[in-house]
Design an enzyme around this catalytic site. Structure first.
Site, PDB file in Angstrom:
ATOM      1  N   ARG A   1      -5.548  -1.723  -6.505  1.00  0.00           N
ATOM      2  CA  ARG A   1      -6.164  -2.108  -5.275  1.00  0.00           C
ATOM      3  C   ARG A   1      -7.621  -1.327  -5.463  1.00  0.00           C
ATOM      4  O   ARG A   1      -8.417  -1.735  -4.780  1.00  0.00           O
ATOM      5  CB  ARG A   1      -5.496  -2.067  -4.030  1.00  0.00           C
ATOM      6  CG  ARG A   1      -4.984  -3.061  -3.421  1.00  0.00           C
ATOM      7  CD  ARG A   1      -5.817  -4.351  -3.165  1.00  0.00           C
ATOM      8  NE  ARG A   1      -6.101  -4.184  -1.734  1.00  0.00           N
ATOM      9  CZ  ARG A   1      -7.384  -3.574  -1.306  1.00  0.00           C
ATOM     10  NH1 ARG A   1      -8.309  -3.794  -2.216  1.00  0.00           N
ATOM     11  NH2 ARG A   1      -7.833  -3.571   0.093  1.00  0.00           N
TER      12      ARG A   1
ATOM     13  N   ASP B   1      -0.365 -14.374  -0.112  1.00  0.00           N
ATOM     14  CA  ASP B   1      -0.777 -14.056   1.254  1.00  0.00           C
ATOM     15  C   ASP B   1      -0.345 -15.585   1.921  1.00  0.00           C
ATOM     16  O   ASP B   1      -0.936 -16.745   1.462  1.00  0.00           O
ATOM     17  CB  ASP B   1      -2.111 -13.569   1.724  1.00  0.00           C
ATOM     18  CG  ASP B   1      -1.983 -13.188   3.101  1.00  0.00           C
ATOM     19  OD1 ASP B   1      -1.800 -11.727   3.248  1.00  0.00           O
ATOM     20  OD2 ASP B   1      -2.331 -13.651   3.870  1.00  0.00           O
TER      21      ASP B   1
ATOM     22  N   ARG C   1       0.844  -1.290   0.091  1.00  0.00           N
ATOM     23  CA  ARG C   1       0.028  -0.065  -0.123  1.00  0.00           C
ATOM     24  C   ARG C   1       0.803   1.205  -0.172  1.00  0.00           C
ATOM     25  O   ARG C   1       0.330   2.359  -0.194  1.00  0.00           O
ATOM     26  CB  ARG C   1      -1.056   0.000   1.333  1.00  0.00           C
ATOM     27  CG  ARG C   1      -2.255  -1.024   0.971  1.00  0.00           C
ATOM     28  CD  ARG C   1      -2.714  -1.159   2.217  1.00  0.00           C
ATOM     29  NE  ARG C   1      -1.771  -1.918   3.300  1.00  0.00           N
ATOM     30  CZ  ARG C   1      -2.343  -2.709   4.465  1.00  0.00           C
ATOM     31  NH1 ARG C   1      -3.405  -2.368   4.733  1.00  0.00           N
ATOM     32  NH2 ARG C   1      -1.309  -3.283   4.938  1.00  0.00           N
TER      33      ARG C   1
ATOM     34  N   TYR D   1      -3.821 -18.101  13.120  1.00  0.00           N
ATOM     35  CA  TYR D   1      -4.933 -17.369  12.577  1.00  0.00           C
ATOM     36  C   TYR D   1      -6.041 -18.101  12.564  1.00  0.00           C
ATOM     37  O   TYR D   1      -7.251 -17.506  12.683  1.00  0.00           O
ATOM     38  CB  TYR D   1      -4.564 -16.539  11.119  1.00  0.00           C
ATOM     39  CG  TYR D   1      -3.646 -15.487  11.353  1.00  0.00           C
ATOM     40  CD1 TYR D   1      -3.959 -14.298  11.650  1.00  0.00           C
ATOM     41  CD2 TYR D   1      -2.262 -15.734  11.076  1.00  0.00           C
ATOM     42  CE1 TYR D   1      -2.938 -13.125  11.652  1.00  0.00           C
ATOM     43  CE2 TYR D   1      -1.217 -14.913  11.139  1.00  0.00           C
ATOM     44  CZ  TYR D   1      -1.744 -13.409  11.588  1.00  0.00           C
ATOM     45  OH  TYR D   1      -0.911 -12.460  11.517  1.00  0.00           O
TER      46      TYR D   1
HETATM   47  O1  CP3 Z   1       5.265  -7.898  -0.657  1.00  0.00           O
HETATM   48  C1  CP3 Z   1       5.286  -8.862  -0.001  1.00  0.00           C
HETATM   49  O2  CP3 Z   1       5.857  -8.926   0.952  1.00  0.00           O
HETATM   50  C2  CP3 Z   1       4.456 -10.041  -0.552  1.00  0.00           C
HETATM   51  C3  CP3 Z   1       3.309 -10.196  -0.229  1.00  0.00           C
HETATM   52  C4  CP3 Z   1       2.689 -10.428   1.246  1.00  0.00           C
HETATM   53  C5  CP3 Z   1       1.391 -10.189   1.692  1.00  0.00           C
HETATM   54  N1  CP3 Z   1       1.369 -10.818   3.060  1.00  0.00           N
HETATM   55  C6  CP3 Z   1       0.404  -9.255   1.066  1.00  0.00           C
HETATM   56  C7  CP3 Z   1      -0.393  -8.551   1.745  1.00  0.00           C
HETATM   57  C8  CP3 Z   1       3.428 -11.367   1.959  1.00  0.00           C
HETATM   58  C9  CP3 Z   1       4.811 -12.109   1.904  1.00  0.00           C
HETATM   59  C10 CP3 Z   1       2.462 -11.393   3.226  1.00  0.00           C
HETATM   60  C11 CP3 Z   1       2.767 -12.300   4.611  1.00  0.00           C
HETATM   61  C12 CP3 Z   1       1.898 -12.370   5.610  1.00  0.00           C
HETATM   62  N2  CP3 Z   1       0.477 -12.383   5.259  1.00  0.00           N
HETATM   63  C13 CP3 Z   1       2.158 -12.700   6.875  1.00  0.00           C
HETATM   64  C14 CP3 Z   1       3.640 -12.898   7.312  1.00  0.00           C
HETATM   65  C15 CP3 Z   1       4.350 -11.550   7.613  1.00  0.00           C
HETATM   66  C16 CP3 Z   1       3.943 -10.610   8.314  1.00  0.00           C
HETATM   67  O3  CP3 Z   1       3.439  -9.654   8.353  1.00  0.00           O
HETATM   68  O4  CP3 Z   1       4.147 -11.077   9.887  1.00  0.00           O
HETATM   69  C17 CP3 Z   1       1.035 -12.517   7.607  1.00  0.00           C
HETATM   70  C18 CP3 Z   1       1.007 -12.710   9.110  1.00  0.00           C
HETATM   71  C19 CP3 Z   1      -0.190 -12.371   6.680  1.00  0.00           C
HETATM   72  C20 CP3 Z   1      -1.687 -12.169   7.182  1.00  0.00           C
HETATM   73  C21 CP3 Z   1      -2.265 -10.755   6.790  1.00  0.00           C
HETATM   74  N3  CP3 Z   1      -2.412 -10.407   5.394  1.00  0.00           N
HETATM   75  C22 CP3 Z   1      -2.593  -9.888   7.740  1.00  0.00           C
HETATM   76  C23 CP3 Z   1      -2.573  -9.951   9.092  1.00  0.00           C
HETATM   77  C24 CP3 Z   1      -2.982  -8.953   6.668  1.00  0.00           C
HETATM   78  C25 CP3 Z   1      -3.748  -7.744   7.568  1.00  0.00           C
HETATM   79  C26 CP3 Z   1      -2.693  -6.626   8.136  1.00  0.00           C
HETATM   80  C27 CP3 Z   1      -2.129  -5.635   6.877  1.00  0.00           C
HETATM   81  O5  CP3 Z   1      -1.023  -5.585   6.739  1.00  0.00           O
HETATM   82  O6  CP3 Z   1      -2.957  -5.087   6.037  1.00  0.00           O
HETATM   83  C28 CP3 Z   1      -2.870  -9.299   5.646  1.00  0.00           C
HETATM   84  C29 CP3 Z   1      -3.118  -8.375   4.430  1.00  0.00           C
HETATM   85  C30 CP3 Z   1      -2.022  -8.251   3.412  1.00  0.00           C
HETATM   86  N4  CP3 Z   1      -1.311  -9.146   3.090  1.00  0.00           N
HETATM   87  C31 CP3 Z   1      -1.805  -6.952   2.543  1.00  0.00           C
HETATM   88  C32 CP3 Z   1      -0.888  -7.200   1.627  1.00  0.00           C
HETATM   89  C33 CP3 Z   1      -0.184  -6.176   0.632  1.00  0.00           C
HETATM   90  C34 CP3 Z   1      -2.492  -5.682   2.656  1.00  0.00           C
HETATM   91  C35 CP3 Z   1      -3.773  -5.980   2.016  1.00  0.00           C
HETATM   92  C36 CP3 Z   1      -4.566  -4.615   1.221  1.00  0.00           C
HETATM   93  O7  CP3 Z   1      -3.882  -4.364   0.046  1.00  0.00           O
HETATM   94  O8  CP3 Z   1      -5.481  -4.133   1.733  1.00  0.00           O
END
Ligand code: CP3
Length: 383
Positions: A64, A100, A55, A177
């Site tokens: 998005r 994700d 973002r 989760y």
């Molecule tokens: O750029 C990168 O790193 C690759 C993409 C990536 C995402 N999630 C995209 C994402 C990766 C490697 C992840 C890993 C992930 N996802 C983890 C492990 C790393 C960490 O952050 O501890 C976890 C726990 C998740 C689960 C997850 N996904 C959560 C808890 C959330 C909400 C929190 C947040 O940051 O919004 C997500 C959403 C998410 N995953 C977004 C992205 C780009 C944001 C979504 C959006 O665009 O609205």
């Protein structure tokens, strides 16, 4: 091929096979990341950022604004585009697949919802042995084929310019989760189950491990050149409980994945787990910012380390970011080091600040200690 800023070395990337045919790739490639993972000699340290596709980038927000998060993950053309965006914009030394860690849980049969602002949730959390029976170990190509298509597409678009990292969650972190029903402050449902019926919870972790092993192997077969395992919530456990509860399932994943590409293991808030992690059969340990890298090295030895700038540093003025990055480079200079943040980049980070971090890491003239190739388990094949 996309254009990447920074120094490219024209060298033989290695052998690959596609459609049953073997061929040798000879092109301008930046394989600093892969060499650093293997503790091989490098001209400078590689740098990339966790959550680098996201973002804080206007071009990500533009996409998005048209599609929701899960649709973005499930549309290989768009997922590949956002994977490549930070490589193009910032010249980072590796791309990480846009997906994700929670997607395989949906493929196992758990309903997964992403609500804008609230993040992910599982409306039907798994909290009993009976509930585990609702989860299958899915056919990866059938249920997660869109991720594999994204991997293949990104490899084509990157054309060898930088390596592509695939990833997944550790079974314990996935369970966090799934049992809780979403992110939590305390993870009390998970922890309660771990005390009330550790054997039952182990059945869930086994099933998550079987799925993860197959999923990560499929990513490698599709073209992922390294795998990062995110153990975001492993730090909830004491060392002894992590070894008893979380480690067996991690071992299953590592054994099922095989040793064809470098494996990086990320732990958050896990300083107390370093003695356990030192014994883990992975190539790179990726750590948060709570301990300086020199202190991490004192516990884990000369293995390649990844990290660990506090992501909030990137909200500071640019001269401070540069100074903190130089300090990080000095901290990491005792052995092989892949420069990164200690957790994901914050959405409110100005792009110019992210660029300042990447440039400071790439431009610093460094006395490099690549470390001894014997100090880390090495992987021989390039995918
Ligand atoms: O750029 C990168 O790193 C690759 C993409 C990536 C995402 N999630 C995209 C994402 C990766 C490697 C992840 C890993 C992930 N996802 C983890 C492990 C790393 C960490 O952050 O501890 C976890 C726990 C998740 C689960 C997850 N996904 C959560 C808890 C959330 C909400 C929190 C947040 O940051 O919004 C997500 C959403 C998410 N995953 C977004 C992205 C780009 C944001 C979504 C959006 O665009 O609205």
């Amino acid at each position: 091929m996309i254009t990447v800023r920074g120094r490219l070395s024209d060298r033989r990337l290695g052998a690959a096979s596609e459609g049953g045919e073997s061929f040798v790739i000879l092109s301008a490639v930046n394989d600093l990341f892969l060499r650093a993972c293997r503790a091989e000699p490098i001209e400078r340290r590689p740098v990339w950022m966790m959550r680098q596709a996201g973002r804080y980038l206007p071009e990500y927000r533009e996409i998005r604004s048209r599609v929701d998060f899960l649709t973005l993950c499930k549309t290989p053309e768009l997922a590949a585009e956002v994977t490549v965006q930070p490589v193009r914009r910032l010249g980072v030394d590796a791309a990480i697949l846009f997906a994700d860690i929670l997607l395989p849980l949906e493929a196992m049969g758990a309903e997964l919802v992403f609500t804008p602002g609230d993040g992910p949730s599982f409306p039907h959390p798994i909290r009993s042995r009976e509930a585990i029976a609702t989860l299958t170990v899915p056919d990866i190509e059938e249920r997660l084929g869109y991720v594999l298509d994204t991997v293949r597409r990104v490899r084509r678009e990157l054309a060898g310019s930088v390596p592509l990292i695939g990833f997944g969650g550790s079974p314990w972190t996935l369970a966090a989760y799934l049992v809780e029903g979403g992110p939590s402050r305390t993870y009390s449902q998970l922890l309660a189950w771990s005390y009330a019926d550790p054997t039952g919870l182990a059945l869930l972790l086994d099933r998550l491990a079987a799925t993860s092993a197959a999923y990560l192997r499929a990513q490698v077969e599709a073209g992922a050149q390294a795998i990062q395992i995110f153990d975001t919530w492993g730090g909830l456990l004491s060392g002894e409980r992590w070894r008893e509860l979380a480690l067996p399932a991690v071992r299953t994943v590592l054994a099922g994945l095989g040793r064809t590409v470098p494996v990086l293991y990320y732990i958050q808030d896990g300083a107390h787990l370093l003695p356990e992690l030192a014994a883990l059969e992975v190539d790179v340990l990726s750590v948060d910012w709570r301990l300086p890298l020199s202190a991490v090295r004192r516990v884990v030895g000369s293995r390649p380390l990844q990290g660990n700038l506090d992501p909030a540093t990137l909200l500071a003025p640019i001269p401070d970011i540069v100074a903190h990055t130089h300090r990080l480079l000095a901290e990491g200079s005792g052995g092989p080091h892949l420069v990164n943040l200690g957790h994901g980049i914050l959405p409110q980070t100005p792009v110019e600040h992210a660029r300042a971090f990447v440039e400071a890491a790439q431009q610093a003239a460094l006395p490099l200690s690549a470390g001894s190739p014997t100090c880390a388990p090495s992987s021989s094949a390039l995918a």
